[in-house]
Motif scaffolding. Structure first.
Motif, mmCIF file in Angstrom:
data_model
loop_
_atom_site.group_PDB
_atom_site.id
_atom_site.type_symbol
_atom_site.label_atom_id
_atom_site.label_comp_id
_atom_site.label_asym_id
_atom_site.label_seq_id
_atom_site.Cartn_x
_atom_site.Cartn_y
_atom_site.Cartn_z
ATOM 1 N N ASP A 31 -3.263 11.489 5.379
ATOM 2 C CA ASP A 31 -4.465 10.714 5.062
ATOM 3 C C ASP A 31 -4.591 10.356 3.583
ATOM 4 O OD1 ASP A 31 -4.817 13.329 4.361
ATOM 5 O OD2 ASP A 31 -6.898 13.470 5.027
ATOM 6 N N HIS A 32 -3.768 10.959 2.717
ATOM 7 C CA HIS A 32 -3.822 10.624 1.294
ATOM 8 C C HIS A 32 -2.510 11.022 0.617
ATOM 9 C CE1 HIS A 32 -5.295 14.851 1.393
ATOM 10 N NE2 HIS A 32 -4.544 14.952 0.320
ATOM 11 N N SER B 143 0.851 -1.189 0.000
ATOM 12 C CA SER B 143 0.000 0.000 0.000
ATOM 13 C C SER B 143 0.889 1.243 0.000
ATOM 14 C CB SER B 143 -0.903 0.007 1.234
ATOM 15 O OG SER B 143 -0.122 0.148 2.408
ATOM 16 N N TYR B 144 0.259 2.418 -0.208
ATOM 17 C CA TYR B 144 1.036 3.657 -0.172
ATOM 18 C C TYR B 144 1.595 3.911 1.227
ATOM 19 C CZ TYR B 144 -0.496 4.620 -4.875
ATOM 20 O OH TYR B 144 -0.699 4.532 -6.229
ATOM 21 N N TYR C 7 -0.751 12.034 -3.526
ATOM 22 C CA TYR C 7 -1.001 12.412 -4.917
ATOM 23 C C TYR C 7 -0.075 11.577 -5.798
ATOM 24 C CZ TYR C 7 -3.560 16.344 -2.968
ATOM 25 O OH TYR C 7 -4.460 17.115 -2.271
ATOM 26 N N LYS D 123 0.891 15.653 5.388
ATOM 27 C CA LYS D 123 -0.534 15.333 5.426
ATOM 28 C C LYS D 123 -0.635 13.826 5.236
ATOM 29 C CE LYS D 123 -4.957 16.950 3.584
ATOM 30 N NZ LYS D 123 -5.413 17.355 4.928
ATOM 31 N N LYS E 171 -5.601 11.876 -6.609
ATOM 32 C CA LYS E 171 -5.603 11.793 -5.152
ATOM 33 C C LYS E 171 -6.075 10.406 -4.733
ATOM 34 C CE LYS E 171 -7.649 14.094 -1.105
ATOM 35 N NZ LYS E 171 -8.561 15.190 -0.676
ATOM 36 N N LEU E 172 -5.274 9.707 -3.920
ATOM 37 C CA LEU E 172 -5.588 8.335 -3.531
ATOM 38 C C LEU E 172 -5.397 8.155 -2.025
ATOM 39 C CD1 LEU E 172 -3.777 6.390 -6.407
ATOM 40 C CD2 LEU E 172 -6.242 6.735 -6.156
ATOM 41 N N PRO E 173 -6.199 7.272 -1.405
ATOM 42 C CA PRO E 173 -6.033 7.001 0.031
ATOM 43 C C PRO E 173 -4.776 6.178 0.292
ATOM 44 C CG PRO E 173 -7.700 5.552 -0.901
ATOM 45 C CD PRO E 173 -7.334 6.524 -1.986
ATOM 46 N N MET E 174 -4.323 6.208 1.531
ATOM 47 C CA MET E 174 -3.111 5.485 1.909
ATOM 48 C C MET E 174 -3.253 3.971 1.766
ATOM 49 S SD MET E 174 -0.637 7.461 2.725
ATOM 50 C CE MET E 174 -0.348 9.198 3.100
ATOM 51 N N SER E 175 -4.486 3.477 1.801
ATOM 52 C CA SER E 175 -4.712 2.034 1.720
ATOM 53 C C SER E 175 -4.660 1.505 0.288
ATOM 54 C CB SER E 175 -6.069 1.686 2.331
ATOM 55 O OG SER E 175 -7.109 2.390 1.662
ATOM 56 N N GLU E 176 -4.659 2.390 -0.692
ATOM 57 C CA GLU E 176 -4.625 1.975 -2.097
ATOM 58 C C GLU E 176 -3.295 1.280 -2.405
ATOM 59 O OE1 GLU E 176 -6.590 1.891 -5.892
ATOM 60 O OE2 GLU E 176 -7.291 2.612 -3.958
#
Length: 211
Positions: free
Chosen positions: A175-176, A157-158, A178, A173, A191-196
């Motif tokens: 929570d997400h 994940s990211y 780029y 930051k 823009k993507l979440p950290m879980s992606e």
């Protein structure tokens, strides 16, 4: 020689000392989980170690791209087999076939392409196997402790990608992210979440928080 009185004065203190010793294990247990012993893996390190054990060539849907190192095995023909790196044009050179267009194909599709190129002029019934030996890296920039290129691990994940690079800066930051995908010619950030899940070749930017 000690008097009986001094001996009796000493015994309670000795008993108190022994009771303190016996209470130490209970006090340590109350402090929470014990630290890892020599040879053990801490929970966070174990998670990264588990990621490293994922076979590189096991992702059959993975799209090959520039910088990937692959192994081509043509059964019974060592002269045609070998390790190749996909170049900037998305190709690699293979004996008899010359330039092979590999970028954008998954391993199974590349196997089929090579089989068709080898038969019937060169081999009657060729059998080909493709393994990805090394993925192209991902890139980190922005509010992280270490920027640059890092080796891709399948399924990461990211958040894990950033952890491998040392983590966030204090201004990050968290929570997400780029991301610019490697196959996006427009170079547009999404823009993507950290879980992606990270994709090989991703350019990942961690933004600065406003306050």
């Amino acid at each position: 020689m000690r008097s009986l009185r001094s001996i009796f004065q000493y015994l309670p203190r000795r008993g108190l000392f022994l009771s303190c010793l016996l209470s130490i294990p209970a006090l340590l247990a109350a402090q929470g989980p014990a630290l890892p012993q020599v040879g053990e893996i801490a929970p966070a390190a174990a998670e990264v170690r588990e990621m490293e054990l994922i076979p590189v060539g096991s992702d059959s849907e993975y799209e090959l791209g520039v910088g990937d190192r692959i192994q081509v095995i043509v059964s019974g023909h060592e002269d045609l087999s070998g390790e190749f790196v996909i170049d900037g044009d998305g190709q690699f050179y293979m004996p008899l076939i010359d330039d092979v267009d590999a970028a954008g194909l998954n391993p199974a599709e590349l196997e089929a392409l090579i089989v068709e190129a080898l038969k019937p002029d060169y081999l009657v019934n060729p059998r080909v196997n493709i393994q990805v030996l090394k993925y192209r890296p991902y890139y980190l920039m922005g509010e992280v402790l270490s920027t640059g290129a890092f080796p891709y691990l399948s399924g990461m994940s990211y958040l894990k990608a950033i952890a491998i690079a040392g983590g966030f800066s204090y201004r990050a930051k968290q929570d997400h992210v780029y991301v610019i995908r490697a196959d996006d010619e427009s170079l547009e950030e999404i823009k993507l979440p950290m879980s992606e899940k990270v994709q090989p070749g991703d350019i990942i930017r961690v933004a600065e928080r406003l306050f």
